[in-house]
Design a protein around this motif. Structure first.
Motif, PDB file in Angstrom:
ATOM      1  N   VAL A 188       2.731   4.240   5.303  1.00  0.00           N
ATOM      2  CA  VAL A 188       1.286   4.117   5.175  1.00  0.00           C
ATOM      3  C   VAL A 188       0.602   5.113   6.107  1.00  0.00           C
ATOM      4  O   VAL A 188       1.029   5.293   7.245  1.00  0.00           O
ATOM      5  N   HIS A 189      -0.449   5.740   5.601  1.00  0.00           N
ATOM      6  CA  HIS A 189      -1.172   6.748   6.366  1.00  0.00           C
ATOM      7  C   HIS A 189      -2.652   6.368   6.450  1.00  0.00           C
ATOM      8  O   HIS A 189      -3.177   5.663   5.573  1.00  0.00           O
ATOM      9  N   ASP A 224      -4.935   6.539   3.369  1.00  0.00           N
ATOM     10  CA  ASP A 224      -4.596   5.782   2.162  1.00  0.00           C
ATOM     11  C   ASP A 224      -5.680   4.747   1.840  1.00  0.00           C
ATOM     12  O   ASP A 224      -6.339   4.216   2.736  1.00  0.00           O
ATOM     13  N   SER A 225      -5.810   4.439   0.553  1.00  0.00           N
ATOM     14  CA  SER A 225      -6.736   3.388   0.127  1.00  0.00           C
ATOM     15  C   SER A 225      -6.151   2.016   0.433  1.00  0.00           C
ATOM     16  O   SER A 225      -4.944   1.886   0.726  1.00  0.00           O
ATOM     17  N   THR A 265      -3.326   1.260  -1.977  1.00  0.00           N
ATOM     18  CA  THR A 265      -2.067   1.903  -1.583  1.00  0.00           C
ATOM     19  C   THR A 265      -1.433   1.174  -0.408  1.00  0.00           C
ATOM     20  O   THR A 265      -0.211   0.983  -0.359  1.00  0.00           O
ATOM     21  N   PHE A 266      -2.276   0.747   0.546  1.00  0.00           N
ATOM     22  CA  PHE A 266      -1.765   0.005   1.702  1.00  0.00           C
ATOM     23  C   PHE A 266      -1.032  -1.257   1.256  1.00  0.00           C
ATOM     24  O   PHE A 266       0.077  -1.547   1.710  1.00  0.00           O
ATOM     25  N   ARG A 277       0.297  -1.962  -1.709  1.00  0.00           N
ATOM     26  CA  ARG A 277       1.525  -1.626  -2.445  1.00  0.00           C
ATOM     27  C   ARG A 277       2.638  -1.201  -1.497  1.00  0.00           C
ATOM     28  O   ARG A 277       3.794  -1.626  -1.644  1.00  0.00           O
ATOM     29  N   GLN A 278       2.328  -0.387  -0.501  1.00  0.00           N
ATOM     30  CA  GLN A 278       3.342   0.071   0.448  1.00  0.00           C
ATOM     31  C   GLN A 278       3.809  -1.071   1.345  1.00  0.00           C
ATOM     32  O   GLN A 278       4.981  -1.133   1.720  1.00  0.00           O
TER      33      GLN A 278
END
Length: 410
Positions: free
Chosen positions: A150-151, A154-155, A158-159, A161-162
């Motif tokens: 996670v970066h 990121d949305s 995305t957070f 899902r990761q």
């Protein structure tokens, strides 16, 4: 995910934690030396023992007093004082000896360490449960692993899902370890019944730690001391290859099957120390009492067993993904339990075969219900639109009639 790292933010986090845990605070907690976290802990976890991570303490030493830490004699005495002291009194005596020996009593960083010694020095936590660690390295390692997935840019989607990917990866690893534990057996070092008992009870990683305690007593000579009370026995354990090594004392009340050691290893880690095991072997003890076999280290604690207290009900999972993950975990455990005999395999296989058409029928019914509901919603929407159109036409006609009436009057 926190908007800031202020004391009030951490206080809110810990208050939410208390709500989630039915207002039961942790017995012990370890953090870095962040002042905001310490302030929040003191306000929310009133009875919790707060300990600072020793790795951060050492890192600050390397930053603040590099000249002293590069002195081999000072570093050896410094770490011996910290790591080998069993009581606060011993730590404080050795610390002051170091200040005098190396003439560093005026060093500001060492003065600050002395003032905060009760938050980080191991001697002050000898009887507190911080199993197999003096650092938060495991937590930092998890953070590092998660940061690879996670970066900051990121949305939220995305957070999530990761995060699920990270969770599933860890659960898969646990499943693999559990399968290895169930299908293989660790070798025994000796023929002690207490070692066999530990093998059958503990998870593999904890048994490996216990087995080291079983092998270590071969390096100790045991001497009996005069008991202070009638039912007590006292043993003194001396290193057989290092006469200057520390001497440990074990107190035994055999009738109650109670043991205590001056090293406090059991209090800190939850498994018996080598000194108590040496005394048990000497006394021909064949079984470890349940009070020294913590359930948290057992193989049974890793499995959801029937008959235990009901788990907290968080309700039904809200998405297909969450439902799928939850069912996979439940059915994986069932499969792992059922694969060891033909009878249990056939039992679970028959259940799966019988329930498959039931689920298929339920899915068809759900699809029909969804189609019917959608049709009803569409009809209701069409009816609303018709009613709206009729109302608009009526209003339009009324406006035209009013307009005509106005013109006639003029």
């Amino acid at each position: 995910m926190l908007p800031s790292e202020q004391a009030e933010t951490f206080k809110w986090v810990f208050e939410q934690w208390m709500l989630a845990m039915d207002n039961v605070p942790p017995d012990n907690i370890m953090t870095d030396q962040d002042g905001a976290i310490a302030s929040a802990i003191s306000k929310v976890f009133l009875l919790t023992v707060h300990r600072c991570c020793f790795w951060h303490v050492k890192r600050k030493c390397r930053e603040k007093i590099p000249r002293l830490m590069n002195n081999d004699q000072f570093k050896e005495a410094f770490y011996a004082c910290i790591n080998n002291s069993e009581t606060p009194e011993e730590f404080e005596r050795l610390w002051n000896d170091i200040l005098l020996l190396f003439n560093v009593a005026d060093n500001k960083h060492l003065q600050n360490m002395w003032k905060s010694r009760q938050t980080w020095a191991p001697a002050y936590f000898m009887e507190n449960f911080f199993p197999f660690t003096t650092t938060i390295g495991r937590s930092e390692g998890l953070n590092s692993y998660f940061k690879k997935l996670v970066h900051p840019a990121d949305s939220v989607w995305t957070f999530v899902r990761q995060y699920e990917l990270c969770q599933e990866t860890m659960l898969d690893h646990e499943d693999n370890v559990g399968f290895q534990d169930e299908t293989t057996s660790a070798p025994l070092w000796g023929r002690y019944n207490i070692e066999k008992q530990a093998l059958a009870y503990y998870t593999r990683p904890v048994f490996v730690k216990f087995q080291k305690m079983v092998t270590a007593p071969t390096g100790y000579m045991l001497n009996s001391l005069e008991a202070t009370e009638g039912a007590e026995m006292m043993f003194e354990l001396v290193s057989s290859f290092n006469p200057t090594a520390r001497v440990y004392r074990v107190k035994v009340i055999l009738e109650d099957e109670r043991y205590s050691c001056s090293c406090h290893y059991f209090e800190r880690n939850g498994i018996l120390c080598s000194h108590i095991i040496r005394s048990m072997v000497h006394l021909n003890v064949q079984v470890i009492h349940d009070r020294y076999m913590l359930e948290r280290w057992s193989e049974a604690a890793t499995i959801s067993l029937v008959g235990r207290s009901a788990p907290i009900d968080f309700g039904l999972p809200s998405t297909n993904t969450l439902r799928y993950n939850s069912l996979c975990r439940k059915l994986t455990w069932l499969a792992s339990d059922a694969c060891f005999s033909d009878e249990t395999y056939k039992m679970l296989s028959d259940v799966a075969d019988n329930i498959a058409p039931v689920i298929a029928a339920a899915r068809r019914n759900k699809a029909q219900q969804d189609a019917t509901m959608q049709q009803q919603e569409e009809e209701a929407l069409h009816h609303q639109e018709e009613e709206k159109w009729k109302q608009e036409q009526t209003e339009k006609q009324q406006q035209e009639m009013q307009h005509d009436e106005t013109q006639r009057q003029n």
